[in-house]
Design an enzyme around this catalytic site. Structure first.
Site, PDB file in Angstrom:
ATOM      1  N   ALA A  25       0.844  -1.197   0.000  1.00 35.60           N
ATOM      2  CA  ALA A  25       0.000   0.000   0.000  1.00 35.60           C
ATOM      3  C   ALA A  25       0.875   1.242   0.000  1.00 35.60           C
ATOM      4  O   ALA A  25       2.095   1.151  -0.136  1.00 35.60           O
ATOM      5  CB  ALA A  25      -0.908  -0.015   1.223  1.00 35.60           C
ATOM      6  N   ASN A  26       0.276   2.413   0.121  1.00 39.75           N
ATOM      7  CA  ASN A  26       1.028   3.664   0.247  1.00 39.75           C
ATOM      8  C   ASN A  26       0.337   4.574   1.255  1.00 39.75           C
ATOM      9  O   ASN A  26      -0.717   4.232   1.787  1.00 39.75           O
ATOM     10  CB  ASN A  26       1.201   4.325  -1.133  1.00 39.75           C
ATOM     11  CG  ASN A  26      -0.127   4.707  -1.752  1.00 39.75           C
ATOM     12  OD1 ASN A  26      -0.857   5.541  -1.228  1.00 39.75           O
ATOM     13  ND2 ASN A  26      -0.473   4.068  -2.865  1.00 39.75           N
TER      14      ASN A  26
END
Ligand code: CTP
Length: 214
Positions: A25-26
């Protein structure tokens, strides 16, 4: 000002699975995309809000389409066409895991897992070149250096009309924070907007979109 106009907004991060319980993810919170959807809705637009797993809840009064991965976000964005404008604020993962496992990966005596990556489709570029291209396509450029040069090149490369460029270096506090400092890059040049609340950036952008679509 925007009644009768249908506008697509993508928002949030994407999650790219490694196995059924793990993902990549970010740090995108979805705050700026959500604020833009709210501002467009408040001007009367019919908003389709395609969101990855964001930290902030989606707005009321818009059509919410929840997705996890970049591939799902692309499919949802294309399914929303035709629209009058598209604002792509999502922090789409550039890569997904090519060899994602169907079952939870276990520690083994054979050693560490080796992840292989494959590039995700570029949703902004795809819509900018689409047979049913929206009249106005707006992208974001998250940069940590040479913000204007990189964002100007990105606008040309992706074929969108406008780019909202922002500096997401950690010391700016922008990613996940309440404020944003953007440059709006159009065919006419670069406009520097003062640092302001993400809701004010959104309101100002919505006004500009209303003017452009009028
Ligand atoms: N974007 C997209 N699909 C992708 C990657 C990015 O639609 N697969 C969109 C984002 O929503 C944003 C714009 O493209 O509007 C720019 O995103 P950014 O992450 O800054 O650019 P990248 O394409 O990742 O370029 P680079 O890695 O060179 O910075």
């Amino acid at each position: 000002m925007l009644s009768g106009k249908r506008i697509l907004v993508t928002s949030g991060p994407t999650h790219e699975p490694i196995d059924p319980v793990r993902y990549i993810a970010n740090r995108s919170s979805g705050a700026q995309g959500t604020a833009i959807a709210v501002a467009l809705r408040d001007l009367g637009a019919d908003v389709v809000f395609v969101t990855g797993p964001a930290q902030v809840p989606p707005p009321v009064g818009v059509t919410v389409v929840r997705v996890e991965t970049a591939l799902q976000m692309l499919a949802a964005a294309e399914a929303a066409l035709p629209v009058d404008a598209a604002v792509m604020t999502a922090a789409v993962a550039d890569w997904r895991v090519a060899n994602a496992a169907g079952q939870k990966m276990k520690k083994t005596a054979q050693g560490l897992p080796m992840l292989e990556f494959i590039e995700n489709p570029d949703i902004l570029r795809t819509l900018s070149q689409h047979a049913r291209r929206p009249a106005l396509v707006v992208g974001f450029a998250a940069e940590t250096e040479n913000v204007i040069d990189h964002a100007t090149a990105k606008r040309a490369r992706k074929g969108c009309d406008w780019i909202m460029a922002n500096d997401v270096s950690v010391d700016t506090g922008i990613m996940g924070g309440p404020e944003n400092a953007v440059h709006l890059i159009t065919a006419d040049g670069v406009e520097e907007w003062p640092r302001m609340a993400k809701s004010d950036v959104a309101a100002r952008l919505a006004q500009r979109i209303a003017k452009a679509l009028a």
